[in-house]
Design a protein around this motif. Structure first.
Motif, mmCIF file in Angstrom:
data_model
loop_
_atom_site.group_PDB
_atom_site.id
_atom_site.type_symbol
_atom_site.label_atom_id
_atom_site.label_comp_id
_atom_site.label_asym_id
_atom_site.label_seq_id
_atom_site.Cartn_x
_atom_site.Cartn_y
_atom_site.Cartn_z
ATOM 1 N N ARG A 277 2.950 15.351 -2.469
ATOM 2 C CA ARG A 277 2.114 14.170 -2.278
ATOM 3 C C ARG A 277 1.500 14.208 -0.872
ATOM 4 O O ARG A 277 2.111 14.699 0.079
ATOM 5 C CB ARG A 277 2.933 12.885 -2.445
ATOM 6 N N ALA B 284 0.838 -1.203 0.000
ATOM 7 C CA ALA B 284 0.000 0.000 0.000
ATOM 8 C C ALA B 284 0.872 1.251 0.000
ATOM 9 O O ALA B 284 0.583 2.225 -0.712
ATOM 10 C CB ALA B 284 -0.921 -0.013 1.218
ATOM 11 N N ALA B 285 1.950 1.223 0.770
ATOM 12 C CA ALA B 285 2.866 2.366 0.795
ATOM 13 C C ALA B 285 3.527 2.557 -0.562
ATOM 14 O O ALA B 285 3.700 3.687 -1.030
ATOM 15 C CB ALA B 285 3.916 2.160 1.888
ATOM 16 N N TYR C 209 11.867 10.886 -2.301
ATOM 17 C CA TYR C 209 10.815 11.478 -1.503
ATOM 18 C C TYR C 209 11.389 12.111 -0.231
ATOM 19 O O TYR C 209 12.267 11.534 0.428
ATOM 20 C CB TYR C 209 9.783 10.423 -1.105
ATOM 21 N N LEU D 164 1.250 4.273 -2.936
ATOM 22 C CA LEU D 164 1.098 5.699 -2.639
ATOM 23 C C LEU D 164 2.359 6.489 -2.984
ATOM 24 O O LEU D 164 2.276 7.647 -3.413
ATOM 25 C CB LEU D 164 0.760 5.883 -1.157
ATOM 26 N N LEU D 165 3.513 5.862 -2.820
ATOM 27 C CA LEU D 165 4.796 6.495 -3.144
ATOM 28 C C LEU D 165 5.582 5.523 -4.023
ATOM 29 O O LEU D 165 6.439 4.778 -3.543
ATOM 30 C CB LEU D 165 5.586 6.821 -1.873
ATOM 31 N N PRO E 297 -0.069 11.245 1.036
ATOM 32 C CA PRO E 297 -0.473 9.834 1.058
ATOM 33 C C PRO E 297 -1.492 9.490 2.136
ATOM 34 O O PRO E 297 -2.326 8.595 1.926
ATOM 35 C CB PRO E 297 0.850 9.095 1.285
ATOM 36 N N VAL F 163 6.638 15.115 0.442
ATOM 37 C CA VAL F 163 5.537 14.271 0.908
ATOM 38 C C VAL F 163 5.057 14.819 2.250
ATOM 39 O O VAL F 163 5.787 14.761 3.245
ATOM 40 C CB VAL F 163 5.981 12.804 1.068
ATOM 41 N N GLN G 52 -3.944 11.277 3.073
ATOM 42 C CA GLN G 52 -5.262 11.697 2.610
ATOM 43 C C GLN G 52 -5.781 10.763 1.502
ATOM 44 O O GLN G 52 -6.982 10.727 1.234
ATOM 45 C CB GLN G 52 -5.209 13.135 2.089
ATOM 46 N N GLU G 53 -4.877 10.014 0.884
ATOM 47 C CA GLU G 53 -5.259 9.117 -0.207
ATOM 48 C C GLU G 53 -5.406 7.667 0.248
ATOM 49 O O GLU G 53 -5.968 6.847 -0.489
ATOM 50 C CB GLU G 53 -4.194 9.185 -1.309
ATOM 51 N N ALA G 54 -4.928 7.350 1.435
ATOM 52 C CA ALA G 54 -4.918 5.959 1.897
ATOM 53 C C ALA G 54 -6.317 5.485 2.260
ATOM 54 O O ALA G 54 -7.153 6.250 2.756
ATOM 55 C CB ALA G 54 -3.997 5.823 3.107
ATOM 56 N N LEU H 55 5.470 4.224 4.890
ATOM 57 C CA LEU H 55 5.693 5.381 4.005
ATOM 58 C C LEU H 55 7.055 6.001 4.304
ATOM 59 O O LEU H 55 7.789 6.375 3.383
ATOM 60 C CB LEU H 55 4.585 6.413 4.205
#
Length: 326
Positions: free
Chosen positions: A235, A168-169, A179, A172-173, A237, A213, A239-241, A252
């Protein structure tokens, strides 16, 4: 050479989230010192987050959690039936310093007992003459590990790395970018370096070809719009997870080259990612609360004659971050 303890009991009063994050360095060091030991973590006076939200972080480090055990508060526990009757531990590490509690804990069956209570009076191993207790809670705990093992403490035992969370991380990245993490929030606004300076640092990272990020918690989520306007390639992440957990924040962090954070829970999570961290302190004492990052740069407002966060200059933060990324 001794094989080391097979069973270890660690006693704490209780652990809130911040306590649990800070104590992970101690737990990693204890497991590194005694990798074959079965560690029991007992919260005698309240709840430990190792039995709750942070339980996934201690898998493989702790074998058993005794939550809200009700041990260590009452003088009556010095008499009659022993605490944890019928159980014996090769090593007990008492992480608190109240003498009554330590006397109660010594009644639990054990081979060795390590405790700083009453100037290590009850401890089977003691620091050398002239020892001065460090201000940092983490350093105090590391000293207990060193007493127990006879070797310098090193928080090198790995944390769990859940494959699904790591994936998942990575979504997102994604791979292919450098980063840089920025965690502008904290438990109180007086602990926050000005948001406009975080934005200025992010803009500079973008100019250098890096990807900023921002790790924004619920209290800072409404900052995202203003940041996006000024840093289009930033980015967000969290807020998007699909689901935000400490494990995801750490995962992350592992994908970042370095990060900047205030004195905050997010700062401690980034430290657990084992990346270079620039930690910003103003009204709170860095000596006591600095994260246990393996590569840590602390910038304190009092170095610029104030306890206000805005005393820390942007140039100092940029220089520290560049040094981390060299």
């Amino acid at each position: 050479m001794s094989a080391g303890p097979a069973t270890i009991l660690v006693y704490v009063g209780l652990d809130a989230v911040g306590d649990g994050l800070m104590k992970l360095a101690f737990l990693r060091a204890l497991k590194a010192a005694f990798p074959q030991a079965r560690i029991t973590w007992m919260a005698g006076k309240g709840h430990t987050v190792y039995a709750g939200i942070l339980a996934p972080l201690v898998e493989g480090l702790v074998s058993e959690v005794l939550d809200q055990a009700g041990i260590g508060s009452r003088a009556s526990e010095l008499f009659g039936r022993r605490p944890l009757a019928g159980r014996t531990f090769d090593l007990i590490v008492d992480t608190q310093r109240r003498l009554l509690t330590s006397l109660i804990l010594r009644r639990i069956g054990h081979e060795r007992f390590i405790s700083a209570a009453a100037g290590f009076l009850l401890s089977d191993a003691r620091p050398p003459a002239g020892y001065r207790r460090p201000a940092s809670m983490v350093a105090q705990l590391m000293d207990l590990v060193q007493l127990a093992s006879g070797q310098p403490a090193d928080a090198c035992a790995p944390l769990p790395n859940d494959a699904a969370i790591a994936a998942a991380a990575a979504a997102l990245l994604p791979d292919g970018a450098c980063y840089v993490g920025l965690a502008p929030g904290a438990g109180g606004r007086i602990k926050c370096w000005p948001l406009e300076r975080f934005i200025a640092v992010a803009r500079r990272q973008a100019e250098l070809g890096r990807v900023p990020v921002f790790l924004l918690g619920p209290a800072e989520a409404d900052w995202a719009g203003a940041i996006r306007e000024q840093v289009p390639n930033a980015r967000f992440p969290l807020q998007e997870a699909a689901a935000v957990t400490p494990m995801l924040t750490i995962a992350l962090g592992r994908r970042m080259g370095a990060a900047i954070a205030n004195d905050s829970g997010t700062g401690h999570m980034l430290a657990l990612a084992d990346i270079p961290l620039v930690s910003l302190f103003g009204p709170t004492p860095a000596d006591k609360f600095a994260p246990a990052a393996r590569t840590l740069t602390v910038l304190r407002a009092d170095n610029w004659g104030s306890d206000k966060m805005d005393a820390i200059p942007e140039t100092a933060v940029l220089a520290a971050l560049d040094k981390c990324l060299l």
